[in-house]
Design a protein around this motif. Structure first.
Motif, PDB file in Angstrom:
ATOM      1  N   ALA A   1       7.305  12.049  -7.203  1.00 56.84           N
ATOM      2  CA  ALA A   1       8.001  11.258  -6.195  1.00 56.84           C
ATOM      3  C   ALA A   1       7.353   9.887  -6.127  1.00 56.84           C
ATOM      4  O   ALA A   1       6.145   9.748  -6.340  1.00 56.84           O
ATOM      5  CB  ALA A   1       7.947  11.940  -4.822  1.00 56.84           C
ATOM      6  N   VAL A   2       8.157   8.868  -5.835  1.00 54.54           N
ATOM      7  CA  VAL A   2       7.642   7.500  -5.870  1.00 54.54           C
ATOM      8  C   VAL A   2       8.326   6.642  -4.817  1.00 54.54           C
ATOM      9  O   VAL A   2       9.511   6.801  -4.526  1.00 54.54           O
ATOM     10  CB  VAL A   2       7.852   6.876  -7.277  1.00 54.54           C
ATOM     11  CG1 VAL A   2       9.336   6.793  -7.635  1.00 54.54           C
ATOM     12  CG2 VAL A   2       7.191   5.503  -7.384  1.00 54.54           C
ATOM     13  N   ASN A   3       7.542   5.746  -4.234  1.00 57.57           N
ATOM     14  CA  ASN A   3       8.070   4.636  -3.445  1.00 57.57           C
ATOM     15  C   ASN A   3       7.848   3.386  -4.283  1.00 57.57           C
ATOM     16  O   ASN A   3       6.705   3.010  -4.546  1.00 57.57           O
ATOM     17  CB  ASN A   3       7.340   4.526  -2.101  1.00 57.57           C
ATOM     18  CG  ASN A   3       7.909   3.423  -1.224  1.00 57.57           C
ATOM     19  OD1 ASN A   3       8.417   2.415  -1.709  1.00 57.57           O
ATOM     20  ND2 ASN A   3       7.811   3.605   0.095  1.00 57.57           N
ATOM     21  N   ALA A   4       8.934   2.756  -4.704  1.00 61.89           N
ATOM     22  CA  ALA A   4       8.852   1.592  -5.599  1.00 61.89           C
ATOM     23  C   ALA A   4       9.506   0.362  -4.986  1.00 61.89           C
ATOM     24  O   ALA A   4      10.015  -0.507  -5.693  1.00 61.89           O
ATOM     25  CB  ALA A   4       9.505   1.919  -6.937  1.00 61.89           C
ATOM     26  N   THR A   5       9.482   0.270  -3.665  1.00 60.28           N
ATOM     27  CA  THR A   5      10.194  -0.802  -2.972  1.00 60.28           C
ATOM     28  C   THR A   5       9.745  -2.189  -3.422  1.00 60.28           C
ATOM     29  O   THR A   5      10.568  -3.050  -3.746  1.00 60.28           O
ATOM     30  CB  THR A   5      10.005  -0.656  -1.455  1.00 60.28           C
ATOM     31  OG1 THR A   5      10.438   0.646  -1.050  1.00 60.28           O
ATOM     32  CG2 THR A   5      10.803  -1.708  -0.709  1.00 60.28           C
TER      33      THR A   5
ATOM     34  N   GLY B   1       0.793  -1.222   0.000  1.00 55.38           N
ATOM     35  CA  GLY B   1       0.000   0.000   0.000  1.00 55.38           C
ATOM     36  C   GLY B   1       0.821   1.266   0.000  1.00 55.38           C
ATOM     37  O   GLY B   1       0.323   2.332  -0.337  1.00 55.38           O
ATOM     38  N   SER B   2       2.067   1.187   0.393  1.00 57.68           N
ATOM     39  CA  SER B   2       2.920   2.375   0.430  1.00 57.68           C
ATOM     40  C   SER B   2       3.626   2.602  -0.898  1.00 57.68           C
ATOM     41  O   SER B   2       4.319   3.600  -1.064  1.00 57.68           O
ATOM     42  CB  SER B   2       3.972   2.231   1.537  1.00 57.68           C
ATOM     43  OG  SER B   2       4.873   1.176   1.226  1.00 57.68           O
ATOM     44  N   ASN B   3       3.440   1.694  -1.828  1.00 60.10           N
ATOM     45  CA  ASN B   3       4.139   1.800  -3.106  1.00 60.10           C
ATOM     46  C   ASN B   3       3.258   2.502  -4.127  1.00 60.10           C
ATOM     47  O   ASN B   3       2.369   1.889  -4.738  1.00 60.10           O
ATOM     48  CB  ASN B   3       4.545   0.411  -3.595  1.00 60.10           C
ATOM     49  CG  ASN B   3       5.760  -0.122  -2.850  1.00 60.10           C
ATOM     50  OD1 ASN B   3       6.802  -0.338  -3.425  1.00 60.10           O
ATOM     51  ND2 ASN B   3       5.608  -0.318  -1.550  1.00 60.10           N
ATOM     52  N   TYR B   4       3.510   3.796  -4.298  1.00 65.31           N
ATOM     53  CA  TYR B   4       2.745   4.599  -5.239  1.00 65.31           C
ATOM     54  C   TYR B   4       3.564   5.821  -5.624  1.00 65.31           C
ATOM     55  O   TYR B   4       4.613   6.111  -5.043  1.00 65.31           O
ATOM     56  CB  TYR B   4       1.397   5.020  -4.641  1.00 65.31           C
ATOM     57  CG  TYR B   4       1.494   5.946  -3.446  1.00 65.31           C
ATOM     58  CD1 TYR B   4       1.406   7.339  -3.609  1.00 65.31           C
ATOM     59  CD2 TYR B   4       1.669   5.441  -2.160  1.00 65.31           C
ATOM     60  CE1 TYR B   4       1.498   8.184  -2.513  1.00 65.31           C
ATOM     61  CE2 TYR B   4       1.750   6.293  -1.076  1.00 65.31           C
ATOM     62  CZ  TYR B   4       1.672   7.655  -1.245  1.00 65.31           C
ATOM     63  OH  TYR B   4       1.769   8.496  -0.166  1.00 65.31           O
ATOM     64  N   MET B   5       3.039   6.519  -6.618  1.00 68.90           N
ATOM     65  CA  MET B   5       3.713   7.688  -7.150  1.00 68.90           C
ATOM     66  C   MET B   5       2.764   8.872  -7.139  1.00 68.90           C
ATOM     67  O   MET B   5       1.561   8.707  -7.353  1.00 68.90           O
ATOM     68  CB  MET B   5       4.193   7.385  -8.575  1.00 68.90           C
ATOM     69  CG  MET B   5       4.865   8.521  -9.315  1.00 68.90           C
ATOM     70  SD  MET B   5       5.761   7.892 -10.769  1.00 68.90           S
ATOM     71  CE  MET B   5       4.550   6.745 -11.456  1.00 68.90           C
ATOM     72  N   ILE B   6       3.310  10.060  -6.902  1.00 69.55           N
ATOM     73  CA  ILE B   6       2.495  11.259  -7.026  1.00 69.55           C
ATOM     74  C   ILE B   6       3.087  12.156  -8.114  1.00 69.55           C
ATOM     75  O   ILE B   6       4.300  12.225  -8.304  1.00 69.55           O
ATOM     76  CB  ILE B   6       2.366  12.044  -5.706  1.00 69.55           C
ATOM     77  CG1 ILE B   6       3.726  12.539  -5.213  1.00 69.55           C
ATOM     78  CG2 ILE B   6       1.679  11.211  -4.648  1.00 69.55           C
ATOM     79  CD1 ILE B   6       3.616  13.523  -4.057  1.00 69.55           C
ATOM     80  N   ARG B   7       2.187  12.813  -8.820  1.00 69.95           N
ATOM     81  CA  ARG B   7       2.574  13.818  -9.822  1.00 69.95           C
ATOM     82  C   ARG B   7       2.043  15.149  -9.327  1.00 69.95           C
ATOM     83  O   ARG B   7       0.861  15.258  -8.951  1.00 69.95           O
ATOM     84  CB  ARG B   7       1.984  13.461 -11.185  1.00 69.95           C
ATOM     85  CG  ARG B   7       2.376  14.392 -12.309  1.00 69.95           C
ATOM     86  CD  ARG B   7       1.990  13.795 -13.654  1.00 69.95           C
ATOM     87  NE  ARG B   7       0.566  13.540 -13.736  1.00 69.95           N
ATOM     88  CZ  ARG B   7      -0.328  14.451 -14.147  1.00 69.95           C
ATOM     89  NH1 ARG B   7       0.066  15.662 -14.492  1.00 69.95           N
ATOM     90  NH2 ARG B   7      -1.613  14.144 -14.208  1.00 69.95           N
TER      91      ARG B   7
END
Length: 306
Positions: A23-27, A5-11
């Motif tokens: 910014a993105v969390n792509a773990t 659930g923490s893996n997402y990107m914002i524009r």
């Protein structure tokens, strides 16, 4: 490790839309790549940085079905690295040699440059649904991936950009953090504002330090802009490969009757395996399967193969 659930990107946008920020969390994405390709730590970091960069590049496509592919062909033992992402936050990637024989750690960090090399080319291809895809190529400037992608944006697309991406690998080889940011400045931003953005970015912790600290993509951009930015979109990110048995059948069908019959004759009765280089999924075809494919009507265009 961060949950899915923490893996997402914002524009986002700042300065009246003259600054684009992502910014993105792509773990979990990079961990999926590691598991599929069985990469050693530095190769995990190199491929993970490229996949993260592809996600950031894909996020600025105008249509979610459009595709961006980034290929790095350096002189390092990792060989060719490639990642493709679409506007939906889906990415896949590969590395030619997932277990290169290098010194894993240099100067206190994973030896990404040792995997990629310091000479070669970065090619970005955008499939925008037109007759011909757009492609641009620049030389590798550091082999650290993020700097190379920023150089591509500044040189090939004339967009001054800051690209901060990273991958943190645990001692057992698993991915503990992966992600980053991209800030692009367009004409019209006052020089003082540009200087301040550059100053703040230069003082940021490493992207993986921020993610391991618990920073969300929103908080990463808050470090850069304070509260003076507008979130335009949030997009989940994931590893995804469009390969399927049907596509594998179509790829075999492109070989033609003579080639398929030769495969059957040379098989000694053993099944034929077709493996997707991106996701490592293997599709098995018996000789009876191949014989059936040989009788299928030919088609001029089967689309993407495996």
């Amino acid at each position: 490790m961060n949950d899915i659930g923490s893996n997402y990107m914002i524009r986002a946008a700042a300065h009246g839309g003259l600054v684009r920020a992502l910014a993105v969390n792509a773990t979990s994405v990079v961990e999926a790549l590691r598991q599929r390709h069985d990469t050693l730590p530095s190769a995990t970091a190199a491929l993970g940085r490229l996949a993260t960069g592809a996600l950031l590049f894909g996020a600025v496509l105008k249509d979610e079905d459009q595709l961006v592919t980034i290929r790095i062909q350096g002189d390092g033992p990792g060989g060719t690295l490639l990642a493709s992402a679409n506007g939906r936050g889906e990415v896949r990637g590969l590395i030619q040699n997932p277990q290169p024989d290098i010194e894993e750690n240099r100067e206190g960090k994973l030896n990404v440059r040792g995997v990629v090399g310091t000479s070669g080319h970065v090619t970005v291809t955008k499939d925008l649904g037109m007759k011909q895809p757009y492609a641009g190529t620049v030389e590798i400037v550091s082999g650290e991936v993020g700097e190379d992608l920023a150089y591509y944006l500044a040189t090939s697309e004339q967009i001054p950009s800051a690209v901060g991406i990273g991958v943190f690998v645990e001692t057992d080889g698993t991915v503990a953090a992966a992600g980053g940011y991209m800030v692009q400045i367009f004409a019209g931003v006052p020089e003082a504002a540009v200087a301040e953005i550059e100053r703040v970015i230069s003082t940021l912790p490493h992207p993986t330090a921020m993610i391991r600290n618990g920073d969300t993509p929103e908080q990463i951009l808050t470090r850069i802009f304070g509260e003076d930015f507008e979130i335009l979109e949030r997009t989940p990110v994931s590893f995804a490969c469009p390969c399927s048995r049907e596509r594998a059948e179509k790829a075999l069908g492109l070989l033609g009757v003579d080639e398929i019959e030769a495969m059957i004759a040379d098989s000694d009765g053993k099944p034929t395996e077709l493996k997707c280089e991106f996701c490592t999924e293997t599709y098995i075809f018996s000789n009876d399967d191949l014989a059936s494919l040989a009788t299928m009507p030919s088609q001029e265009d089967f689309g993407d193969d495996v």
